[in-house]
Design an enzyme around this catalytic site. Structure first.
Site, mmCIF file in Angstrom:
data_model
loop_
_atom_site.group_PDB
_atom_site.id
_atom_site.type_symbol
_atom_site.label_atom_id
_atom_site.label_comp_id
_atom_site.label_asym_id
_atom_site.label_seq_id
_atom_site.Cartn_x
_atom_site.Cartn_y
_atom_site.Cartn_z
ATOM 1 N N SER A 188 10.448 -5.796 11.309
ATOM 2 C CA SER A 188 11.786 -4.989 11.627
ATOM 3 C C SER A 188 12.825 -6.130 11.952
ATOM 4 O O SER A 188 13.944 -6.029 11.239
ATOM 5 C CB SER A 188 11.506 -4.045 12.780
ATOM 6 O OG SER A 188 12.729 -3.339 13.129
ATOM 7 N N ASP A 230 11.848 2.306 11.271
ATOM 8 C CA ASP A 230 12.270 1.515 10.170
ATOM 9 C C ASP A 230 11.271 1.038 9.173
ATOM 10 O O ASP A 230 10.508 0.235 9.062
ATOM 11 C CB ASP A 230 12.507 0.230 11.329
ATOM 12 C CG ASP A 230 13.293 -0.796 10.153
ATOM 13 O OD1 ASP A 230 13.524 -0.697 9.052
ATOM 14 O OD2 ASP A 230 13.485 -1.970 10.799
ATOM 15 N N GLY A 245 15.260 -12.359 5.943
ATOM 16 C CA GLY A 245 14.558 -12.525 4.750
ATOM 17 C C GLY A 245 13.137 -12.226 4.827
ATOM 18 O O GLY A 245 12.406 -11.776 3.822
ATOM 19 N N SER A 249 12.122 -9.600 6.693
ATOM 20 C CA SER A 249 11.879 -8.162 7.061
ATOM 21 C C SER A 249 11.438 -7.481 6.002
ATOM 22 O O SER A 249 11.266 -7.847 4.818
ATOM 23 C CB SER A 249 13.546 -7.625 6.771
ATOM 24 O OG SER A 249 14.220 -7.758 7.995
ATOM 25 N N HIS A 308 15.747 -0.659 6.980
ATOM 26 C CA HIS A 308 16.806 -1.252 6.869
ATOM 27 C C HIS A 308 17.068 -2.050 5.669
ATOM 28 O O HIS A 308 18.349 -2.640 5.505
ATOM 29 C CB HIS A 308 17.187 -1.980 8.332
ATOM 30 C CG HIS A 308 16.298 -3.358 8.362
ATOM 31 N ND1 HIS A 308 15.122 -3.523 8.950
ATOM 32 C CD2 HIS A 308 16.673 -4.546 7.855
ATOM 33 C CE1 HIS A 308 14.797 -4.629 8.854
ATOM 34 N NE2 HIS A 308 15.663 -5.130 8.130
#
Length: 446
Positions: free
Chosen positions: A331, A233, A314, A316, A203
């Site tokens: 995720s 993801d 941030g 992720s 993502h």
């Protein structure tokens, strides 16, 4: 008598000094060595192997998942006494439950077939033997009522819960990488035998996204060349110029230290895990469920690892790991690192297999080598992080495990007692000297 007191004082000082030395050695061992894995000789990996063997042998109609117990031994949920006896004979703990994995899977399938509700997530909680459905603060009363009706039709195997936070992807780890739409964290360094890549969250950006080291667009890191989101993801960012220093896998945990990643594995429910992200840094928690489904605003992602770890925007794409093994990339989730919450991770093994890559630093496949374009071995010495590598950061030391303060307790106690002993011996000596001084001069002046 005077000689006896002096000897006693010498013995006390020597004992205190010896205690300081012993305490220092105890602390050194606690910090430098990895604590033994709980329960089994090989820790979570052997626990997972034993559990998987038992579950496969007994089948989904007689079992309902497995997890690591508080004592480190595997626990297998079973639906009959014969299965329980077989589990115990194999060396694992058995727990009798009413619902089999077949029933629990049917429940998750029914939830997935219902109209999609953004802000909901569900996973099988092996310990409670239920499918736990969570709805965040954005889910309306009408949607909550509709989901509750679906759960009631499924039966007692579904448990509904409300959460205070909001299920979001954590876009905005260990090391930050920047693109036009925000910031993410680098996950693990991977390779296909020819090029070097960063494994991060899908993502974070679609194929074609260009990543930089700062918000001004300086220091081009690379470009996203493959990825999947929603559904899964994960994504691959190919390094600019294929820098050979990116052949290492060291996760920055702050303070100039890092964790060397030596392989990948599947997470185990109950396992203690760690993650690092560019927003909230290094955190620890526990795996609470597997194969979780989350209905993000951007779409639904399934097959995720559910944890008690916290994360914020941030983080992720940042790495989750344990015992030097890559487990997943961040995720999303709800909450933050102040109030806490639930965070979900894309399993690393699924991402590596789907993308056709392996962790950087592993042995090349048969027939591959330097002539085939394999990135050369890193030039940095073992124990250092290559400077400037986004997947590693500018750390300068590697630690093989996280220090547990309980391991330091005995050594700190010995040091504390020894210091008290030294102070007491010094005080006794000073008091005796003062008494001798007064006695001497009183006799001289008398």
């Amino acid at each position: 008598m005077r000689h006896a007191r002096r000897n006693l004082q010498r013995i006390a000082r020597l004992a205190a000094v010896g205690g300081l030395v012993c305490g220092g050695l105890m602390i050194s061992n606690a910090v430098a060595s990895e604590p033994p894995a709980q329960g089994t000789a090989d820790g979570p990996s052997q626990t997972a192997e034993l559990s998987a063997t038992l579950v496969s042998r007994l089948g989904a109609s007689r079992t309902a998942g497995s997890w690591m117990g508080a004592d480190g031994r595997p626990v297998v949920a079973v639906t009959d006494e014969d299965a329980a006896a077989e589990v115990r004979r194999a060396g694992a703990n058995a727990k009798m439950v009413p619902y089999s994995m077949s029933r629990l899977r049917s429940a998750t399938e029914a939830l997935g077939a219902a109209p999609r509700t953004v802000g909901t997530a569900w996973a099988v909680d092996y310990a409670s033997n239920k499918v736990v459905v969570r709805a965040d603060s954005t889910v309306s009363a009408a949607d909550w009522s509709r989901m509750t009706d679906v759960a009631e039709r499924i039966g007692g195997s579904v448990q509904m819960e409300r959460t205070k936070g909001t299920f979001t992807t954590k876009l905005n780890g260990a090391v930050p990488i920047f693109a036009g739409k925000g910031r993410c964290s680098a996950g693990f360094n991977v390779t296909n035998g020819r090029e070097a890549f960063i494994l991060t969250a899908g993502h974070c950006g679609p194929v074609g996204t260009t990543w930089f080291r700062d918000t001004q667009g300086n220091g081009r890191v690379g470009t996203t060349v493959a990825g999947t989101f929603p559904g899964n993801d994960f994504s691959l960012v190919q390094y600019q110029n294929n820098d050979p220093r990116n052949g290492t896998n060291i996760v920055d945990i702050g303070g100039g230290k890092g964790i060397r990643i030596v392989g990948a594995a599947d997470a185990v429910v109950g396992q203690r895990v760690f993650r690092s992200g560019s927003t909230t840094g290094f955190r620890s928690g526990q795996v609470t469920a597997l194969n979780a489904t989350v209905n993000y605003p951007e779409g639904t992602v399934s097959g995720l690892i559910e944890t008690s770890l916290c994360a914020e925007p941030g983080d992720s794409g940042g790495p989750m790991f344990a015992e030097g093994l890559a487990l997943g990339v961040t995720s999303g989730g709800d909450g933050d690192c102040t109030a806490g919450g639930t965070t979900f991770f894309q399993p690393a093994t699924k991402a590596l297999e789907t993308l056709g890559v392996t962790l950087a630093g592993s042995a090349p496949a048969p027939g591959e080598g330097a002539d085939a374009g394999t990135p050369p071995a890193p030039s940095a010495a073992a124990g250092t992080v290559p400077e400037g590598s986004p997947g590693a950061s500018n750390a300068s030391a590697i630690v093989t495990d996280i220090v547990n303060m309980r391991n330091l307790g005995p050594g700190l106690t010995v040091i504390g007692a020894s210091l008290v002993g030294l102070v007491a011996a010094r005080w006794i000596r000073s008091s005796q000297d003062r008494r001798n001084y007064r006695k001497y001069y009183s006799e001289s002046w008398g």
